[in-house]
Scaffold this motif. Structure first.
Motif, mmCIF file in Angstrom:
data_model
loop_
_atom_site.group_PDB
_atom_site.id
_atom_site.type_symbol
_atom_site.label_atom_id
_atom_site.label_comp_id
_atom_site.label_asym_id
_atom_site.label_seq_id
_atom_site.Cartn_x
_atom_site.Cartn_y
_atom_site.Cartn_z
ATOM 1 N N SER A 1 0.859 -1.182 0.000
ATOM 2 C CA SER A 1 0.000 0.000 0.000
ATOM 3 C C SER A 1 0.894 1.232 0.000
ATOM 4 O O SER A 1 2.003 1.206 0.543
ATOM 5 C CB SER A 1 -0.926 0.016 1.225
ATOM 6 O OG SER A 1 -0.165 0.022 2.426
ATOM 7 N N PHE A 2 0.416 2.299 -0.633
ATOM 8 C CA PHE A 2 1.220 3.517 -0.723
ATOM 9 C C PHE A 2 0.878 4.443 0.435
ATOM 10 O O PHE A 2 -0.292 4.728 0.700
ATOM 11 C CB PHE A 2 0.973 4.233 -2.049
ATOM 12 C CG PHE A 2 1.904 5.388 -2.278
ATOM 13 C CD1 PHE A 2 3.236 5.167 -2.579
ATOM 14 C CD2 PHE A 2 1.454 6.691 -2.164
ATOM 15 C CE1 PHE A 2 4.107 6.226 -2.781
ATOM 16 C CE2 PHE A 2 2.313 7.756 -2.366
ATOM 17 C CZ PHE A 2 3.645 7.527 -2.678
ATOM 18 N N VAL A 3 1.903 4.903 1.134
ATOM 19 C CA VAL A 3 1.738 5.788 2.286
ATOM 20 C C VAL A 3 2.079 7.209 1.848
ATOM 21 O O VAL A 3 3.211 7.498 1.475
ATOM 22 C CB VAL A 3 2.650 5.360 3.455
ATOM 23 C CG1 VAL A 3 2.417 6.263 4.664
ATOM 24 C CG2 VAL A 3 2.399 3.902 3.811
ATOM 25 N N GLU A 4 1.101 8.083 1.873
ATOM 26 C CA GLU A 4 1.282 9.460 1.415
ATOM 27 C C GLU A 4 1.846 10.354 2.513
ATOM 28 O O GLU A 4 1.506 10.208 3.681
ATOM 29 C CB GLU A 4 -0.063 10.049 0.965
ATOM 30 C CG GLU A 4 -0.632 9.409 -0.279
ATOM 31 C CD GLU A 4 -0.130 10.069 -1.547
ATOM 32 O OE1 GLU A 4 0.750 10.951 -1.440
ATOM 33 O OE2 GLU A 4 -0.613 9.690 -2.630
ATOM 34 N N THR B 1 6.590 11.292 -3.224
ATOM 35 C CA THR B 1 5.424 11.791 -2.499
ATOM 36 C C THR B 1 5.044 10.871 -1.348
ATOM 37 O O THR B 1 4.033 11.078 -0.695
ATOM 38 C CB THR B 1 4.223 11.925 -3.454
ATOM 39 O OG1 THR B 1 3.940 10.648 -4.046
ATOM 40 C CG2 THR B 1 4.525 12.938 -4.550
ATOM 41 N N GLY B 2 5.837 9.843 -1.106
ATOM 42 C CA GLY B 2 5.560 8.901 -0.031
ATOM 43 C C GLY B 2 6.414 7.659 -0.218
ATOM 44 O O GLY B 2 7.499 7.735 -0.784
ATOM 45 N N TYR B 3 5.901 6.513 0.224
ATOM 46 C CA TYR B 3 6.636 5.269 0.055
ATOM 47 C C TYR B 3 5.659 4.102 0.053
ATOM 48 O O TYR B 3 4.531 4.203 0.535
ATOM 49 C CB TYR B 3 7.684 5.096 1.159
ATOM 50 C CG TYR B 3 7.100 4.923 2.543
ATOM 51 C CD1 TYR B 3 6.889 3.657 3.083
ATOM 52 C CD2 TYR B 3 6.761 6.027 3.314
ATOM 53 C CE1 TYR B 3 6.345 3.496 4.348
ATOM 54 C CE2 TYR B 3 6.219 5.881 4.578
ATOM 55 C CZ TYR B 3 6.015 4.612 5.092
ATOM 56 O OH TYR B 3 5.471 4.458 6.336
ATOM 57 N N TRP B 4 6.100 2.971 -0.510
ATOM 58 C CA TRP B 4 5.304 1.750 -0.543
ATOM 59 C C TRP B 4 5.701 0.867 0.630
ATOM 60 O O TRP B 4 6.883 0.685 0.909
ATOM 61 C CB TRP B 4 5.525 1.006 -1.854
ATOM 62 C CG TRP B 4 4.844 1.663 -3.018
ATOM 63 C CD1 TRP B 4 5.346 2.649 -3.815
ATOM 64 C CD2 TRP B 4 3.528 1.389 -3.498
ATOM 65 N NE1 TRP B 4 4.436 3.016 -4.766
ATOM 66 C CE2 TRP B 4 3.301 2.252 -4.597
ATOM 67 C CE3 TRP B 4 2.520 0.508 -3.116
ATOM 68 C CZ2 TRP B 4 2.107 2.249 -5.310
ATOM 69 C CZ3 TRP B 4 1.332 0.502 -3.827
ATOM 70 C CH2 TRP B 4 1.129 1.366 -4.911
ATOM 71 N N ALA B 5 4.688 0.321 1.313
ATOM 72 C CA ALA B 5 4.945 -0.499 2.495
ATOM 73 C C ALA B 5 4.079 -1.749 2.475
ATOM 74 O O ALA B 5 2.987 -1.763 1.898
ATOM 75 C CB ALA B 5 4.679 0.297 3.767
ATOM 76 N N LYS B 6 4.578 -2.811 3.125
ATOM 77 C CA LYS B 6 3.818 -4.045 3.275
ATOM 78 C C LYS B 6 2.890 -3.930 4.481
ATOM 79 O O LYS B 6 2.953 -2.974 5.249
ATOM 80 C CB LYS B 6 4.772 -5.229 3.458
ATOM 81 C CG LYS B 6 5.641 -5.522 2.255
ATOM 82 C CD LYS B 6 6.491 -6.765 2.476
ATOM 83 C CE LYS B 6 7.520 -6.537 3.575
ATOM 84 N NZ LYS B 6 8.443 -7.693 3.703
ATOM 85 N N GLU B 7 2.038 -4.938 4.638
ATOM 86 C CA GLU B 7 1.094 -4.939 5.757
ATOM 87 C C GLU B 7 1.806 -4.947 7.100
ATOM 88 O O GLU B 7 1.306 -4.407 8.082
ATOM 89 C CB GLU B 7 0.165 -6.154 5.645
ATOM 90 C CG GLU B 7 -0.808 -6.074 4.476
ATOM 91 C CD GLU B 7 -1.704 -7.292 4.402
ATOM 92 O OE1 GLU B 7 -1.169 -8.413 4.551
ATOM 93 O OE2 GLU B 7 -2.918 -7.131 4.203
ATOM 94 N N ASP B 8 3.002 -5.575 7.150
ATOM 95 C CA ASP B 8 3.727 -5.642 8.414
ATOM 96 C C ASP B 8 4.578 -4.402 8.662
ATOM 97 O O ASP B 8 5.319 -4.338 9.647
ATOM 98 C CB ASP B 8 4.608 -6.895 8.458
ATOM 99 C CG ASP B 8 5.662 -6.909 7.349
ATOM 100 O OD1 ASP B 8 5.772 -5.904 6.610
ATOM 101 O OD2 ASP B 8 6.369 -7.922 7.218
ATOM 102 N N GLY B 9 4.489 -3.410 7.766
ATOM 103 C CA GLY B 9 5.223 -2.166 7.951
ATOM 104 C C GLY B 9 6.539 -2.103 7.215
ATOM 105 O O GLY B 9 7.170 -1.048 7.158
#
Length: 217
Positions: A150-153, A193-201
């Motif tokens: 998921s992308f974190v803005e 503009t953010g970063y991509w992260a997995k469900e576990d962070g």
């Protein structure tokens, strides 16, 4: 992307070609050969080599004399070289350094020279996996075990919300680091503009920002 190790896309190729020697260099044909490969072809994609020319060596002429046909001013002679080319192919796994993260794609730099891009459509999200499962006619779940991203803005480049920190000193250090990184990105005309992260962070690229991916085109 893949958990498997990256492989090398560098290849050594022996190529032959017809060299056109201009009148000004008829007395020194080797200089004509080197000038063409050094000034016109180096670091360029060459269809005949199916890759980007990185370096060349072992230059030789395949005939002891050149030919001038008709009214042409150039002399032609067959020649050959040993060429080092960068020629990745579909299905090959490469490793790149993460340079840009947006909600639409991530950009990578391979060997500090070649640009690559991974579209967000190739980063499985919970929505895309759910859609794949709903459209599947198989009893086995598609993409079983796939990592969900998921992308974190709007977060700091280290993946931590700077407003959630209570330590003023840590916040100052992070802000200074972010400003330096933003300056570097602005110099290149790019800004994450953010970063991509997995469900576990876990963050895409990990601590060193390196990603192993599969070439698809």
């Amino acid at each position: 992307m893949s958990k498997e190790e990256a492989t090398s896309a560098f290849r050594v190729i022996y190529a032959s070609f017809n060299l056109a020697i201009p009148p000004s260099l008829l007395h020194d044909p080797m200089t004509a050969l080197l000038e063409i490969w050094d000034s016109l072809l180096i670091r360029r994609y060459i269809p005949q080599l199916s890759g980007v020319l990185i370096a060349h060596d072992e230059h030789m002429f395949l005939r002891s004399s050149a030919a001038i046909d008709g009214d042409g001013a150039f002399a032609t002679v067959p020649a050959a070289i040993k060429a080092l080319v960068w020629a990745p192919h579909v299905g090959q796994r490469l490793e790149g350094k993460l340079t840009l993260s947006t909600s639409s794609h991530v950009s990578l730099l391979v060997h500090g020279t070649f640009n690559a891009s991974i579209s967000s459509m190739h980063l499985p999200t919970s929505e895309s996996l759910a859609l794949a499962e709903s459209n599947s006619t198989s009893f086995e779940r598609p993409n079983r075990g796939a990592q969900v991203w998921s992308f974190v803005e709007g977060y700091g480049l280290d993946g931590v919300d700077e407003h959630a920190r209570g330590d003023a000193e840590a916040e100052h250090d992070q802000q200074q680091q972010q400003e330096e990184e933003e300056e570097e990105e602005e110099e290149e005309g790019r800004k994450s503009t953010g970063y991509w992260a997995k469900e576990d962070g876990g963050r895409l690229g990990g601590e060193n920002g390196r990603i192993v991916f599969t070439v698809i085109g």
